[in-house]
Design a protein around this motif. Structure first.
Motif: not given
Length: 359
Positions: A359, A69, A152, A156, A74, A159, A356-357, A67
């Motif tokens: 978000r 991020i 950050k 989300i 980013n 996370y 996918s991550l 990621d």
């Protein structure tokens, strides 16, 4: 040591010598005082690997690893330099980081990092967790202000859920980020090579040339003084003559950590597992031809030791490790060693990036 030229003419005798358990192989040529370990094969991958990859801390660590991020822009992830398609390194002399700034040292492969005793070329980190922190905050790598990273991630929901599943608390901080990254990195292991098959009794797995290279690796070429055991490394630090003292590319190596003049120019011995997949080589990535690397070792690099009274009087002047000696290898013998290095290199395993991550 039996002359390799003899075995070139009597290949059957050499093959017979090594077509037996490794405990019965001829002892390698090892200098007095060197603590070495005999070669050992990698275990065959068992089904527990797949359940390991489903462990909550490993799943979280994998997502964080891929990621961007985690970077200030980013745009850069751990996988930008440790790419699964290039044996978890980057095939560059030095990495390209934040704002296209260049690093100063070659990106090591992350294969088998679970077995390392120190990290980075100078050994400044003693754990995978400690190692993970440095590139995240380095200005020329991921350039992330640590005070901004946790907010950050906490912004989300995905996370927050993943950290709760991994560590039992949504109120995570940097230690949990580093633990997750380290948990994932410990799963990155080499596949078995043809040499592992040979060690386990499949004595047809190596060609005649590769067996000659194996014999040279253990004897005349002196490689096993530093590259031995299951991962072909002594986990130690050596000056092999590439300090470039007071010249372009100067790097004082482990001295930058210990401030001990005896450590000037010393770098960690890399593992040779999968070595042919992880070039260019050396701490500065200046060598992109393996024959050139072996020619360097063949010279012994003794020409880089102090020569003048001024150089001898300089406590910082690099001294090449006494394990480095001229080898007098022929070009044919160097080709044999290259063939052996191919035999200890396994086929690449390209782990898929997350689709996918969070978000």
């Amino acid at each position: 040591m039996v002359c390799n030229a003899f075995f070139h003419e009597h290949q059957d005798a050499l093959r017979a010598l090594y077509s037996r358990p490794v405990t019965e192989w001829p002892k390698p040529d090892i200098d007095s005082g060197v603590n070495w370990a005999e070669f050992k094969s990698l275990p065959k991958l068992d089904t527990s690997y797949f359940s390991l990859m489903e462990r909550p801390d490993v799943k979280l660590g994998k997502l964080l690893f891929f990621d961007p991020i985690l970077s200030g822009s980013n745009q850069i992830s751990c996988s930008s330099c440790h790419n699964p398609q290039t044996s978890w390194a980057d095939h560059l002399s030095v990495p390209v980081g934040h704002d296209h700034q260049l690093g100063t040292r070659n990106t090591p492969s992350l294969l088998n990092v679970h077995a390392r005793k120190s990290f980075f070329w100078d050994g400044r980190a003693r754990s995978l967790e400690e190692q993970a922190l440095s590139p995240i905050e380095a200005h020329n790598e991921m350039a992330m202000e640590l005070t901004k990273l946790i907010p950050k991630l906490k912004a989300i929901p995905g996370y927050r859920k993943l950290f709760y599943e991994a560590f039992g608390d949504e109120d995570f901080s940097m230690p949990e980020v580093l633990k997750a990254l380290a948990a994932f990195q410990r799963t990155l292991v080499s596949r078995r090579s043809r040499f592992d098959e040979f060690l386990d009794g499949n004595y047809k797995a190596l060609t005649d040339q590769e067996i000659r290279g194996l014999h040279l690796f253990r004897t005349k070429a002196r490689c096993m003084n530093c590259h031995h055991g299951q991962y072909f490394t002594d986990e130690d630090f050596h000056n092999i003559g590439l300090t470039y003292y007071k010249r372009k590319y100067e790097d004082l190596g482990r001295y930058t950590v210990t401030k001990n003049p005896a450590d000037v120019g010393k770098f960690r011995t890399p593992s040779l597992r999968d070595v042919m997949n992880t070039g260019p080589w050396m701490h500065n990535g200046l060598f992109d031809n393996i024959t050139g690397v072996l020619n360097m070792y063949n010279s012994g690099m003794v020409m880089n030791n102090p020569k003048t009274p001024e150089q001898w009087a300089d406590p910082m002047y690099p001294r090449v490790d006494p394990l480095m000696k001229p080898l007098n290898l022929t070009q044919e013998e160097i080709k044999d060693i290259v063939a052996f290095l191919q035999a200890i290199t396994a086929t690449k395993y390209w782990m898929k990036r997350p689709e996918s991550l969070p978000r």
